[in-house]
Design an enzyme around this catalytic site. Sequence first.
Site, mmCIF file in Angstrom:
data_model
loop_
_atom_site.group_PDB
_atom_site.id
_atom_site.type_symbol
_atom_site.label_atom_id
_atom_site.label_comp_id
_atom_site.label_asym_id
_atom_site.label_seq_id
_atom_site.Cartn_x
_atom_site.Cartn_y
_atom_site.Cartn_z
ATOM 1 N N SER A 158 41.881 40.216 35.312
ATOM 2 C CA SER A 158 42.100 38.767 35.302
ATOM 3 C C SER A 158 40.997 38.082 34.516
ATOM 4 O O SER A 158 39.832 38.475 34.618
ATOM 5 C CB SER A 158 42.046 38.190 36.731
ATOM 6 N N ASP A 161 34.275 35.089 41.859
ATOM 7 C CA ASP A 161 35.555 35.581 41.352
ATOM 8 C C ASP A 161 36.733 34.779 41.908
ATOM 9 O O ASP A 161 37.856 35.280 41.993
ATOM 10 C CB ASP A 161 35.745 37.080 41.672
ATOM 11 N N ASN A 166 35.178 34.249 32.797
ATOM 12 C CA ASN A 166 34.745 35.589 33.202
ATOM 13 C C ASN A 166 35.955 36.517 33.186
ATOM 14 O O ASN A 166 37.090 36.084 33.391
ATOM 15 C CB ASN A 166 34.182 35.539 34.631
HETATM 16 C C1 GRF Z 1 34.516 45.175 32.997
HETATM 17 O O1 GRF Z 1 35.364 45.977 33.757
HETATM 18 C C2 GRF Z 1 34.578 43.754 33.468
HETATM 19 O O2 GRF Z 1 35.844 43.376 33.934
HETATM 20 C C3 GRF Z 1 33.605 43.756 34.602
HETATM 21 O O3 GRF Z 1 32.557 44.586 34.173
HETATM 22 C C4 GRF Z 1 33.054 45.518 33.221
HETATM 23 C C5 GRF Z 1 32.225 45.356 31.989
HETATM 24 O O4 GRF Z 1 32.509 46.325 31.022
HETATM 25 N N1 GRF Z 1 33.198 42.412 34.940
HETATM 26 P P1 GRF Z 1 31.897 46.188 29.557
HETATM 27 O O5 GRF Z 1 30.393 45.995 29.699
HETATM 28 O O6 GRF Z 1 32.547 45.014 28.892
HETATM 29 O O7 GRF Z 1 32.217 47.490 28.882
#
Ligand code: GRF
Length: 202
Positions: A133, A142, A104
């Site tokens: 991260s 997380d 993730n």
């Molecule tokens: C990103 O900031 C990711 O870290 C978080 O959700 C956001 C997703 O953005 N888990 P995208 O859909 O990849 O543009």
Amino acid sequence: MNGVVLISGGGSNLQSIIDNADDINLSLKCVISNKPSAYGLKRATDANIQSCVIDHQLFDSRQDFDLALMSLIDDHQPEIVILAGFMRILTDEFINKYQGKMLNIHPSLLPKYPGLNTHQKALDANDSVHGASVHFVTKTLDGGAVVAQKEVEINAGDTAQTLAEKVLKQEHVLFPKAIHWYTQGRLKLLNDTTATLDGQVI
Ligand code: GRF
């Protein structure tokens, strides 16, 4: 290596994975969204990658949703399950099944700021650095072993919005890099909070 990507939204991380797929030895078999309106679905279609929606709102329970998700994932026999902006909490059963092959990306320097609103939290804490991260997914939200991080500076005048943009830009570099380590067989989950790269604890 065959992979599936789970998304819920815009899919800019998905796009960076698609754009780098050849270089990182990843064959994307399917993109799955829990939201029918996710723009990432169009990104998959444009790249000729199969996409599917499993709308969580149509399920009575988290368990039933996860069962449907597992069934769809298993149709593709992926060796890696990539969560790229997938905004659902997963059941223990789901996590047990894919633990060790599920990565993730999270918009903070974990263990700081698990959960939502990470950019605002970093601003509220007057932090001077923030970042992103990549971590293995385990049962703690997380909280699984961190495998890669990228910092960004917080400047005077930054807002949650500007910070999110800066962090996202770094995510697009960081995530394909970490996925590549995995597809090369260099990255392993040792236990819930420890991962190794080339046999060395990260
Ligand atoms: C990103 O900031 C990711 O870290 C978080 O959700 C956001 C997703 O953005 N888990 P995208 O859909 O990849 O543009």
